[in-house]
Write a protein that holds these residues in place. Structure first.
Motif, mmCIF file in Angstrom:
data_model
loop_
_atom_site.group_PDB
_atom_site.id
_atom_site.type_symbol
_atom_site.label_atom_id
_atom_site.label_comp_id
_atom_site.label_asym_id
_atom_site.label_seq_id
_atom_site.Cartn_x
_atom_site.Cartn_y
_atom_site.Cartn_z
ATOM 1 N N UNK A 175 28.503 57.834 32.480
ATOM 2 C CA UNK A 175 28.821 59.062 31.739
ATOM 3 C C UNK A 175 27.639 60.014 31.617
ATOM 4 N N UNK A 176 26.541 59.704 32.258
ATOM 5 C CA UNK A 176 25.395 60.591 32.238
ATOM 6 C C UNK A 176 24.602 60.595 30.945
ATOM 7 N N UNK A 177 24.832 59.624 30.070
ATOM 8 C CA UNK A 177 24.083 59.581 28.816
ATOM 9 C C UNK A 177 22.648 59.129 29.089
ATOM 10 N N UNK A 178 21.702 59.886 28.578
ATOM 11 C CA UNK A 178 20.290 59.502 28.617
ATOM 12 C C UNK A 178 19.832 59.502 27.164
ATOM 13 N N UNK A 179 19.841 58.344 26.495
ATOM 14 C CA UNK A 179 19.622 58.293 25.041
ATOM 15 C C UNK A 179 18.440 59.093 24.498
ATOM 16 N N UNK A 180 17.271 59.096 25.150
ATOM 17 C CA UNK A 180 16.163 59.847 24.547
ATOM 18 C C UNK A 180 16.307 61.368 24.616
ATOM 19 N N UNK B 206 32.999 66.867 23.129
ATOM 20 C CA UNK B 206 31.961 66.153 23.873
ATOM 21 C C UNK B 206 31.723 66.796 25.232
ATOM 22 N N UNK B 207 30.560 66.543 25.777
ATOM 23 C CA UNK B 207 30.163 67.090 27.073
ATOM 24 C C UNK B 207 31.151 66.670 28.157
ATOM 25 N N UNK B 208 31.319 67.537 29.143
ATOM 26 C CA UNK B 208 32.282 67.316 30.226
ATOM 27 C C UNK B 208 32.001 66.007 30.969
ATOM 28 N N UNK B 209 30.742 65.731 31.280
ATOM 29 C CA UNK B 209 30.408 64.506 32.019
ATOM 30 C C UNK B 209 30.746 63.252 31.206
ATOM 31 N N UNK B 210 30.494 63.294 29.903
ATOM 32 C CA UNK B 210 30.871 62.177 29.033
ATOM 33 C C UNK B 210 32.385 61.952 29.085
ATOM 34 N N UNK B 211 33.136 63.038 28.891
ATOM 35 C CA UNK B 211 34.602 62.938 28.873
ATOM 36 C C UNK B 211 35.134 62.395 30.194
ATOM 37 N N UNK B 212 34.627 62.901 31.290
ATOM 38 C CA UNK B 212 35.108 62.436 32.604
ATOM 39 C C UNK B 212 34.878 60.940 32.784
ATOM 40 N N UNK C 100 34.538 58.678 30.382
ATOM 41 C CA UNK C 100 35.370 57.931 29.437
ATOM 42 C C UNK C 100 36.839 57.929 29.846
ATOM 43 N N UNK C 101 37.283 59.006 30.477
ATOM 44 C CA UNK C 101 38.679 59.063 30.943
ATOM 45 C C UNK C 101 38.983 57.939 31.927
#
Length: 160
Positions: free
Chosen positions: A59-64, A140-146, A148-149
């Motif tokens: 989902x492209x999450x980069x925690x920092x 939420x951000x588009x990349x996150x949503x995609x 998670x879908x």
């Protein structure tokens, strides 16, 4: 509190194929409690680890540095049987509800080599803007949503 995604009987019948994402976890000696099974707090650790691994990998999450990050809003677990060291746990993740800024996951713990599910939990994230600490106005951000879908078990998505 979010609605339960299913009954305890339905949850107990879950199999690995019900979960599109699986993460392995080798239990550690100190995961066991004095009753010689994995401590309940470790299940929450596993849920959090599996969900966040998926968010980082898919989902492209980069925690920092991501502009949005998830906060845990709710957890609940049904325990069916124990896992104990030195077992390898397999943690399955799927999405049961996808809202504008929130997501409800169903997370299951299996023991490698055993068909029956050991525990099934609900795990809810609310995504917030890093700068404001509030849910983003546009969701939420588009990349996150995609990403998670891809884990959604239904075609429906919430407007919450």
């Amino acid at each position: 509190m979010p609605p339960r995604s299913s009954s305890s009987t339905e949850r107990k019948a879950r199999s690995r194929r019900d979960y599109p994402y699986i993460l392995d976890y080798r239990t550690r000696w100190n995961d066991n409690d004095m009753y010689d099974h994995m401590n309940n707090s470790i299940y929450n650790f596993l849920f959090d680890s599996a969900v966040n691994a998926y968010l980082v990998e898919h989902c492209g999450l980069h925690p920092p540095s991501s502009s949005q990050h998830p906060l845990v809003a709710h957890t609940a677990t049904d325990y069916f049987s124990a896992v104990a060291y030195p077992a390898v746990a397999e943690v399955g993740v799927r999405v049961t509800k996808l809202g504008r800024s929130s997501v409800t996951y169903e997370v299951a713990v299996f023991e490698q080599g055993i068909d029956r599910v050991k525990a099934v939990g609900d795990f809810v994230h609310v995504f917030v803007d890093r700068a404001t600490g509030r849910p983003p106005r546009d969701g939420m951000a588009v990349e996150l949503r995609r990403g998670l879908e891809k884990l959604c078990i239904t075609g429906e998505q919430s407007k919450l």
